[in-house]
Design a protein around this motif. Structure first.
Motif, PDB file in Angstrom:
ATOM      1  N   ASN A 136       2.510   6.093  -3.417  1.00 12.96           N
ATOM      2  CA  ASN A 136       3.206   6.940  -4.292  1.00 12.96           C
ATOM      3  C   ASN A 136       2.470   7.828  -5.352  1.00 12.96           C
ATOM      4  OD1 ASN A 136       5.439   6.386  -2.828  1.00 12.96           O
ATOM      5  ND2 ASN A 136       5.988   4.685  -4.082  1.00 12.96           N
ATOM      6  N   GLN A 137       1.631   7.218  -5.788  1.00 11.79           N
ATOM      7  CA  GLN A 137       0.431   7.846  -6.700  1.00 11.79           C
ATOM      8  C   GLN A 137      -0.227   9.139  -6.025  1.00 11.79           C
ATOM      9  OE1 GLN A 137      -2.300   5.527  -9.015  1.00 11.79           O
ATOM     10  NE2 GLN A 137      -1.545   3.805  -7.813  1.00 11.79           N
ATOM     11  N   CYS A 138      -0.120   9.208  -4.832  1.00 12.02           N
ATOM     12  CA  CYS A 138      -0.817  10.363  -3.952  1.00 12.02           C
ATOM     13  C   CYS A 138      -0.192  11.323  -3.566  1.00 12.02           C
ATOM     14  CB  CYS A 138      -1.533   9.502  -2.655  1.00 12.02           C
ATOM     15  SG  CYS A 138      -2.595   7.835  -3.025  1.00 12.02           S
ATOM     16  N   ARG A 139       1.238  10.847  -3.417  1.00 15.88           N
ATOM     17  CA  ARG A 139       2.164  11.717  -2.868  1.00 15.88           C
ATOM     18  C   ARG A 139       2.340  13.051  -3.604  1.00 15.88           C
ATOM     19  NH1 ARG A 139       5.020   9.911   1.415  1.00 15.88           N
ATOM     20  NH2 ARG A 139       5.261   7.654   1.248  1.00 15.88           N
TER      21      ARG A 139
ATOM     22  N   GLY B  46       0.762  -1.180  -0.173  1.00 21.59           N
ATOM     23  CA  GLY B  46      -0.064   0.033  -0.093  1.00 21.59           C
ATOM     24  C   GLY B  46       0.782   1.046   0.090  1.00 21.59           C
ATOM     25  N   GLN B  47       1.948   1.367   0.508  1.00 26.19           N
ATOM     26  CA  GLN B  47       2.893   2.358   0.559  1.00 26.19           C
ATOM     27  C   GLN B  47       3.236   2.585  -0.735  1.00 26.19           C
ATOM     28  OE1 GLN B  47       6.285   2.084   2.931  1.00 26.19           O
ATOM     29  NE2 GLN B  47       7.018   4.313   2.869  1.00 26.19           N
TER      30      GLN B  47
ATOM     31  N   LEU C 150      -3.152   3.158   4.936  1.00 29.08           N
ATOM     32  CA  LEU C 150      -3.783   4.354   5.532  1.00 29.08           C
ATOM     33  C   LEU C 150      -4.242   3.993   6.785  1.00 29.08           C
ATOM     34  CD1 LEU C 150      -5.988   5.571   2.701  1.00 29.08           C
ATOM     35  CD2 LEU C 150      -3.497   6.576   3.531  1.00 29.08           C
ATOM     36  N   LYS C 151      -4.619   2.948   7.299  1.00 28.39           N
ATOM     37  CA  LYS C 151      -4.991   2.451   8.737  1.00 28.39           C
ATOM     38  C   LYS C 151      -3.512   2.447   9.543  1.00 28.39           C
ATOM     39  CE  LYS C 151      -7.713  -1.086   9.107  1.00 28.39           C
ATOM     40  NZ  LYS C 151      -8.213  -2.486   8.864  1.00 28.39           N
ATOM     41  N   GLN C 152      -2.548   2.002   9.013  1.00 24.43           N
ATOM     42  CA  GLN C 152      -1.404   1.910   9.852  1.00 24.43           C
ATOM     43  C   GLN C 152      -0.891   3.374   9.829  1.00 24.43           C
ATOM     44  OE1 GLN C 152       2.225  -0.012   7.821  1.00 24.43           O
ATOM     45  NE2 GLN C 152       2.004  -1.341   9.305  1.00 24.43           N
ATOM     46  N   ASN C 153      -1.073   4.384   9.102  1.00 22.92           N
ATOM     47  CA  ASN C 153      -0.427   5.615   9.412  1.00 22.92           C
ATOM     48  C   ASN C 153      -1.470   6.672   9.633  1.00 22.92           C
ATOM     49  OD1 ASN C 153       2.529   5.567   8.113  1.00 22.92           O
ATOM     50  ND2 ASN C 153       1.310   4.246   7.011  1.00 22.92           N
TER      51      ASN C 153
ATOM     52  N   LEU D  58      -3.686  -0.412  -0.391  1.00 21.62           N
ATOM     53  CA  LEU D  58      -3.712   1.243   0.237  1.00 21.62           C
ATOM     54  C   LEU D  58      -4.498   1.708   1.242  1.00 21.62           C
ATOM     55  CD1 LEU D  58      -2.919   4.147  -0.389  1.00 21.62           C
ATOM     56  CD2 LEU D  58      -4.880   4.335  -1.981  1.00 21.62           C
ATOM     57  N   ILE D  59      -5.718   0.886   1.651  1.00 18.58           N
ATOM     58  CA  ILE D  59      -6.528   1.257   2.765  1.00 18.58           C
ATOM     59  C   ILE D  59      -5.721   0.683   4.054  1.00 18.58           C
ATOM     60  CG2 ILE D  59      -8.610   0.567   3.992  1.00 18.58           C
ATOM     61  CD1 ILE D  59      -9.879   0.911   0.981  1.00 18.58           C
TER      62      ILE D  59
END
Length: 125
Positions: free
Chosen positions: A33-36, A28-29, A122-125, A118-119
């Motif tokens: 990268n697409q979101c960064r 997911g990380q 996101l949950k981890q961060n 990805l989710i």
């Protein structure tokens, strides 16, 4: 006998459902990268073109301090929109499905495994 088989088969489907929705945060990380280009995810990070999304899962939508949200996102946020896993899945698949008239210029992620990953990230961060 048929009822027993149907119950067992149905139970098997429910048992398999969580595994199908699980994701790999490390993968997911990479998807993130697409979101960064628009979002940061570090705690206390700055807003960019999009808001900082650290700890977003379970949080109310449109609530990041210092970010100017679209009118539609503000309207939905006032109506109680929260970033549940289900809402994130819908939004990340196609932002216009959840927030028609929103300003996020992202086509979406169509691959279910990438969405799950990805989710999980996101949950981890």
């Amino acid at each position: 006998m048929r009822l027993t088989v149907m119950i067992i088969a149905t139970a098997g489907l429910f048992a398999a459902a969580p595994a199908a929705a699980s994701g790999d945060p490390a993968a997911g990380q990479r998807v993130f990268n697409q979101c960064r280009a628009c979002h940061t995810i570090n705690e206390g990070g700055r807003n960019g073109v999009g808001p900082n999304i650290h700890g977003i899962v379970g949080q109310p939508a449109g609530a990041r301090e210092g970010f100017r949200y679209s009118a539609k996102m503000r309207e939905l946020a006032e109506g109680g929109l929260t970033w549940t896993e289900e809402n994130l899945r819908t939004y990340l698949r196609n932002p216009r499905d959840l927030v028609p008239g929103g300003t996020m210029a992202f086509a979406g992620i169509r691959n279910d495994q990438q969405l799950n990953d990805l989710i999980a990230f996101l949950k981890q961060n």
